[in-house]
Design a protein around this motif. Structure first.
Motif, short mmCIF file in Angstrom:
data_model
loop_
_atom_site.label_atom_id
_atom_site.label_comp_id
_atom_site.label_asym_id
_atom_site.label_seq_id
_atom_site.Cartn_x
_atom_site.Cartn_y
_atom_site.Cartn_z
N ILE A 1 82.80 26.54 -7.73
CA ILE A 1 81.89 27.65 -7.46
C ILE A 1 81.93 28.00 -5.98
CG2 ILE A 1 79.51 28.47 -7.64
CD1 ILE A 1 79.02 26.21 -9.70
N ASN A 2 82.10 29.28 -5.68
CA ASN A 2 82.09 29.74 -4.29
C ASN A 2 80.67 29.88 -3.76
OD1 ASN A 2 84.86 30.01 -4.37
ND2 ASN A 2 84.84 32.23 -4.69
N SER A 3 80.51 29.63 -2.46
CA SER A 3 79.29 30.00 -1.73
C SER A 3 79.74 30.96 -0.63
CB SER A 3 78.61 28.77 -1.13
OG SER A 3 77.99 28.02 -2.14
N GLU A 4 79.42 32.23 -0.83
CA GLU A 4 80.04 33.27 0.00
C GLU A 4 79.57 33.25 1.45
OE1 GLU A 4 80.80 38.10 -0.06
OE2 GLU A 4 79.29 37.23 -1.38
N TYR A 5 78.27 33.18 1.67
CA TYR A 5 77.74 33.25 3.04
C TYR A 5 76.37 32.60 3.06
CZ TYR A 5 74.72 37.10 1.56
OH TYR A 5 73.77 37.86 0.92
N VAL A 6 75.73 32.61 4.23
CA VAL A 6 74.39 32.02 4.35
C VAL A 6 73.39 33.03 4.88
CG1 VAL A 6 75.06 29.60 4.66
CG2 VAL A 6 74.99 31.11 6.64
N ASN A 7 72.14 32.77 4.58
CA ASN A 7 71.03 33.49 5.20
C ASN A 7 70.44 32.56 6.27
OD1 ASN A 7 70.99 35.84 3.43
ND2 ASN A 7 70.37 34.39 1.85
N PRO A 8 70.79 32.74 7.53
CA PRO A 8 70.35 31.79 8.56
C PRO A 8 68.84 31.61 8.63
CG PRO A 8 72.05 33.23 9.43
CD PRO A 8 71.66 33.78 8.09
N GLU A 9 68.10 32.67 8.33
CA GLU A 9 66.64 32.56 8.47
C GLU A 9 66.03 31.54 7.54
OE1 GLU A 9 65.72 36.80 8.10
OE2 GLU A 9 64.85 36.66 10.10
N ILE A 10 66.67 31.30 6.37
CA ILE A 10 66.09 30.31 5.47
C ILE A 10 66.82 28.97 5.56
CG2 ILE A 10 65.27 32.09 3.89
CD1 ILE A 10 67.50 31.30 1.98
N ASN A 11 67.93 28.91 6.27
CA ASN A 11 68.63 27.64 6.47
C ASN A 11 68.22 26.94 7.75
OD1 ASN A 11 71.13 27.00 4.53
ND2 ASN A 11 70.85 29.22 4.62
N LEU A 12 67.99 27.71 8.80
CA LEU A 12 67.69 27.13 10.10
C LEU A 12 66.19 26.90 10.27
CD1 LEU A 12 70.07 29.30 12.30
CD2 LEU A 12 70.47 26.99 11.44
N PRO A 13 65.80 26.00 11.20
CA PRO A 13 64.37 25.82 11.49
C PRO A 13 63.73 27.12 11.93
CG PRO A 13 65.70 24.10 12.52
CD PRO A 13 66.67 25.12 11.99
N ALA A 14 62.46 27.26 11.65
CA ALA A 14 61.75 28.51 11.97
C ALA A 14 61.88 28.87 13.44
CB ALA A 14 60.28 28.39 11.57
N GLU A 15 61.86 27.86 14.29
CA GLU A 15 61.91 28.13 15.72
C GLU A 15 63.27 28.66 16.17
OE1 GLU A 15 62.11 23.60 15.11
OE2 GLU A 15 61.00 25.32 14.30
N ALA A 16 64.27 28.54 15.33
CA ALA A 16 65.60 29.07 15.68
C ALA A 16 65.63 30.59 15.57
CB ALA A 16 66.67 28.46 14.79
N GLU A 17 64.68 31.17 14.85
CA GLU A 17 64.56 32.62 14.69
C GLU A 17 65.84 33.24 14.13
OE1 GLU A 17 63.27 34.11 18.49
OE2 GLU A 17 61.19 33.54 18.10
N GLY A 18 66.46 32.52 13.21
CA GLY A 18 67.59 33.08 12.48
C GLY A 18 68.94 32.98 13.14
N MET A 19 69.03 32.32 14.31
CA MET A 19 70.32 32.16 14.97
C MET A 19 70.48 30.71 15.43
SD MET A 19 71.98 34.89 14.75
CE MET A 19 73.33 34.40 15.82
N PRO A 20 71.68 30.13 15.26
CA PRO A 20 71.88 28.74 15.68
C PRO A 20 71.73 28.60 17.19
CG PRO A 20 73.99 29.77 15.12
CD PRO A 20 72.91 30.72 14.68
#
Length: 626
Positions: A146-165
């Motif tokens: 099964i492929n995983s095409e891309y990510v939604n950073p806002e729900i993967n990263l900690p809240a304090e990251a504000e959607g960017m690593p």
């Protein structure tokens, strides 16, 4: 636009931001011109009639009888606008595996509704945003890739990251949530579930070691500081559609790879980078923490992505292979069939506005039990030209026809296609081959630039042929039948199986073809697959606002089409915000596995974060559905 806004864009919007369309198009004039072409469209759209350009004369008597007798074995459902899954009466569904679910016992409990998955467990769980998938069997064991095409950073990263690593660890987390998951499933009596700690279970990510074969392997175009031989790329990314080889391996297709690369120093983009949308800032800021993704340090790294990659799901120790002979572009899927003389044929679409449909034909032949060496590394790449008289031809991409060295043809396949005059298409997505007759279908999902501006290579996008509408926001499905019922033939005839539209909003060509009505209408056909009974399953990834020209179309959906009669019926609707993508079946065809990507709300758990997932769908009477 700030970084948070950028990561919220779809990949399509991301590319459009870098290459904006003109804003001086007069929509009223567009509609007026479209209406004047109504007579032309009547000749293009044909559904199983003996009078059609590609009528039933090419059907064998056996397949024709089976297709004519086929009927939908479900009551079509209406649209939905909520955050649930809906299937017909007499069918049921349940999640099979969700983003963050464990593949191994040590990852049980790794996912948290509040925080997602920690980086140290991110390659031990199921990835995010599922897409293409295929089923494999080893004896009585069932394995899915099964492929995983891309990510939604806002729900993967900690809240304090504000959607960017913010550091290398957070980049690693995003890398691990993408790629491919291979997992074993088993029916325990309460439906299928993941077999934890199965020896088949593994993740293939942006960091997995790969090999590369074919004419471009080892060329100067794919050499980097880390790999001066140019034969050992690392990772597969933006894995969109899929395919299955005749010999039982998995083909994962790298699509929007361009968005992963950026630069930390000012530089001028090359012609090849412009054509492929490479340059500027990367979508996920990888380049700030990993030199491999920094164009100013590794300008050839993007050339090592955008390939069809072969994985053996039954051998967890095997190394994935990137096949350069199949060309480099934004691969949607790879549909493998066989020519009459035994050569291997792979159909492929390049999912961008105004790009092309390709075909690869091996030089060698294959029969069951024979070696497969060279079948995907030694052959000829072709590109399609569709003529207005409903004929077409495959144009060989060779040094003689393009004036380009073979390694450049393969690394810059788009530019090679432009040189031979390929037909610019309305975003070619999944291609599916009918198991009952020699024909193939391609979903042309939409193209708001049709008749408005050229593609990134300067090729015009005129209205006509299989792309008959200006500013096409609805999409269509083109099909072709090779000369002599042979996928190896260099010529074909074509028609449109369906032209999506909205008869509630329009009474012109934007209403769609005659097999579209207010009860089955949809927009943006994307994923497609044939079931063994010859029915075409159509998945959508379009506008689910249910407003304006999309009023009455509801959420994205999965429909079933009869190739012989043209009838189309709605089978499933997705949660609002989600795309339906990826479809495969259990060996007994009694269970369908369907991908639900980027759902809105908090589907399917009802709390915490939205979780992309693969679901199981089955008939409650235990009969086959595919």
């Amino acid at each position: 636009m700030n970084k948070q806004d950028i990561v919220r864009l779809s990949w399509d919007e991301f590319d459009e931001m870098r290459d904006p369309r003109p804003d001086n198009n007069a929509f009223d004039a567009v509609v007026e011109r479209a209406i004047s072409r109504r007579g032309f469209l009547g000749g293009v759209l044909a559904f199983g009639s003996a009078a059609a350009v590609m009528g039933t004369g090419v059907l064998s008597s056996t397949s024709s009888a089976k297709a004519e007798g086929a009927t939908f074995n479900f009551e079509p459902i209406g649209i939905a606008t909520d955050h649930e899954i809906h299937v017909p009466a007499g069918y049921s569904w349940k999640p099979l595996v969700r983003w963050g679910d464990p593949l191994f016992k040590d990852a049980e409990g790794a996912y948290s509704p509040e925080t997602g998955v920690p980086v140290e467990m991110s390659d031990r769980v199921f990835g995010e945003n599922t897409d293409g998938m295929e089923t494999f069997a080893d004896g009585d064991r069932t394995i899915l890739a099964i492929n995983s095409e891309y990510v939604n950073p806002e729900i993967n990263l900690p809240a304090e990251a504000e959607g960017m690593p913010r550091n290398a660890d957070e980049v690693k987390l995003l890398k691990n949530m993408q790629g491919v998951t291979v997992l074993e499933i088993a029916d325990s009596g309460d439906g299928y579930a993941v077999v934890l700690d199965s020896p088949y279970n593994r993740r293939i990510t942006h960091e997995t070691p790969m090999t590369m074969d074919g004419p471009a392997a080892g060329s100067d175009l794919v050499k980097t500081n880390a790999d001066p031989e140019g034969r050992s790329p690392k990772g597969t990314m933006n894995n969109c559609g899929s395919g299955k080889t005749l010999w039982g391996t998995y083909l994962t297709c790298e699509e929007n790879f361009n968005g992963y690369f950026g630069t930390t120093a000012e530089r001028e983009a090359t012609e090849g980078e412009v054509r492929y949308g490479i340059g500027g800032e990367g979508r996920y800021a990888y380049e700030k923490f990993d030199e491999r993704f920094d164009l100013s340090k590794e300008p050839n790294e993007p050339n090592r992505h955008g390939w069809v990659t072969e994985i053996n799901p039954l051998d967890p120790e095997s190394t994935p292979v990137k096949h350069t002979a199949l060309g480099r572009f934004k691969h949607e899927n790879a549909e493998m069939v066989q020519a009459a003389d035994g050569r291997v044929v792979v159909y492929m679409g390049d999912d961008e506005r105004g790009e092309f449909i390709y075909r690869y034909v091996s030089h060698g032949t294959w029969a069951e039990g024979q070696p497969t060496d060279g079948l995907l590394s030694d052959g000829t790449l072709y590109v399609a030209r569709f003529n207005d008289d409903m004929t077409g031809e495959w144009l060989a991409l060779t040094p003689e026809t393009t004036g380009m060295p073979i390694e450049e043809i393969l690394v810059f396949s788009r530019m090679a296609g432009s040189k031979v005059g390929a037909t610019t298409m309305d975003r070619p997505e999944w291609i599916a081959a009918n198991p009952l007759r020699v024909e193939a279908y391609c979903a042309l999902t939409n193209n708001k630039n049709r008749g408005v501006k050229a593609n990134a290579g300067g090729d015009e996008q005129p209205v006509g042929g299989p792309n008959p509408r200006e500013t096409n926001n609805f999409g269509q499905i083109v099909r072709w039948r090779p000369e002599g019922e042979d996928h190896g033939a260099d010529t074909f005839t074509w028609d449109l199986y369906v032209m999506a539209g909205n008869p509630k909003a329009y009474n012109n060509v934007y209403a769609g073809s005659d097999n579209v009505n207010e009860g089955n209408m949809f927009n943006s056909p994307d994923g497609m697959a044939f079931s063994s009974d010859g029915m075409l399953w159509i998945q959508t990834d379009g506008d689910d606002s249910n407003e304006g020209e999309f009023e009455g179309q509801g959420n994205n959906q999965m429909l079933v089409g009869n190739p012989e009669t043209g009838e189309i019926a709605r089978f499933l609707t997705a949660p609002n915000g989600a795309e339906v993508t990826g479809l495969t079946w259990s060996a007994d065809r009694k269970v369908a596995f369907v991908g639900i990507q980027h759902p809105g709300g908090n589907w399917p758990d009802g709390n915490g974060k939205p979780r992309s997932a693969v679901i199981s769908v089955w008939r409650e009477d235990g009969e086959a559905i595919g």
